[in-house]
Enzyme design. Sequence first.
Site, PDB file in Angstrom:
ATOM      1  CB  SER A 148      -0.903   0.000   1.235  1.00 46.89           C
ATOM      2  OG  SER A 148      -1.533   1.250   1.415  1.00 46.89           O
ATOM      3  CE1 TYR A 155      -4.437  -2.062   4.499  1.00 50.53           C
ATOM      4  CE2 TYR A 155      -3.636   0.135   3.938  1.00 50.53           C
ATOM      5  CZ  TYR A 155      -4.025  -1.132   3.554  1.00 50.53           C
ATOM      6  OH  TYR A 155      -3.986  -1.493   2.230  1.00 50.53           O
TER       7      TYR A 155
END
Length: 589
Positions: A396, A422
């Site tokens: 990500s 995350y």
Amino acid sequence: MAEQSGLLERAGERVAWRRIAGDGPTLVWLGGFRSEMSGIKARALADWAADTGKAFLRFDYFGHGESSGAFQDGTVTRWRADALAVIDELTAGPLILIGSSMGGWLACLAALSRPERVAGLVLIAPAADFAERLIWPGLPEEPRRALAAEGVWMRPSAYGDPDPITRELIEDGRRWSILPGPVPIAAPVTILQGAADPDVPWRHALELAVAIGFDNLIFTLIGDGDHRLSRPDDLARLKAAVVDTLARAGLGGSTWRSLAASEGAKVTSDGPILVTGAAGFVGAAVCRRLLDRGETVIGLDVFNSYYDPALKAARAATLGDHPAFRMVRADIAEAEPLADLLRESGARRVVHLAAQAGVRYDNPFAYARSNLTGHLAVLEACRHAPAIDHLVYASSSSVYGDRPMGDAFREDDVLAAPASLYAATKQADELMSATYAGLYGIPQSGLRFFTVYGPWGRPDMAYFSFTRKILAGEPIEVFGEGRMARDFTFIDDIVDGIVGVLDRPPERGQHRVLNIGGGRPVGLMRMIEVLEGLLGVPAQKIMRPMQPGDVAATRADVTKLRALTGYAPQVTLEQGLPKFVDWYRRFYG
């Protein structure tokens, strides 16, 4: 084998039936509203059962076909009783119920009443609660007056004479309502549904699928399929669904397995590709692209409830009809089943996209289970597989942390402190992958995704939730006072990059990370402006400060990806958002 016929006497009426003796389990056909057991699908299944030596039973309900009674006097209570009577008196042992339209509803009711007998269901355009859900809501005032005054309305039918719809049918049907669920059927279920069905909309069938649950359910959406699903391809698909349901029920046997092989998927010479997160936004799009170019694909997804499982099921349904695709419902954090699947499938290429997404989900253990334990389980499965040519996995852009507006993110940048849990799990995934590449020789590519958008997207993303709220007349919260920018990347461009990387593995023992984005950051206020123009409605904006876990801006430097694959994103936000809005209006009506 020859088909026998007879009449079952019950309550002064006669239920006509036809039966083929053969190997079990018995296949039982339940027809639709005003359909007869001599219809195309029932005859095709009878011929197939006779040719293959399988036990098969079909019958006509009260007021239908060869059975006694006036159709107008029929009710769901009566027809359900007919189905249970033929099951109880004319069959023994386990059953596979095959129900079409209203017969799909009655099959569910029979499975709920005889769970010890019903080993599986195949449902074609299941019209659960059809009187209350599909007929009554669309009735104009005149038919409603006729029902109230005379107790019956003659509904025009595209299939022949008008259908008598009675007040008793509608009121009685409410007694047997199973929606919105839950519908506790433990046996394996297969649903075949035409996307072009004018009588049972595919969303109605999908609501039943959600009510049953996806633990052991396959939902196949047939793009050009009508209500009848009686074309040669549809009949072949129906037979294959019966075989597959038997296998999932553990009742296949050698004869059924040989039939499954004859109906089975084509296999490419390079073996299948395993795609995790296959019901997700990016995963489903990758599966579709791989299938379109002739690959065999095994999809894996847990169908969790982080956002609407019905959307995930609808994505999966667009893939389920392809002969070279199968979906496995499983949790990547369950290491042993995952390793067994990878080893037994013979897959040498893995696209690992399953993850707990979102930077603000208030469930830290969900991040740990999916993104840490799950990623490690994938690495271990690859480690112990006979051979893995390439593992491509999702990282990500969040790993870059909060950066000043305008600075491009490059793969060799020193990573800042993660701004969210995350992001921390994605950094950890990259470290674990680099370690496994070095220790065990697994060639790996980690892709740092930048804000992916487009049709079939994720409801938690801003462009998606803003669309819903603007159309509903609800205010939208604009965080960071609107002074934020994102490198929006259209789904088709993302898939180009993923497949391009998959086709170009690094050397054994090598691990690399690559940015995959559009390279064109767009301000949040500009995105809202484009949406307002497309929707024709001004947004009611509530300006808010930056949320914890968010970053001010993202911008991908895709030089490395371009050099490796020729990656050149084509779709601007102004071109891509109209495609999303068109899909949204079609999907949500």
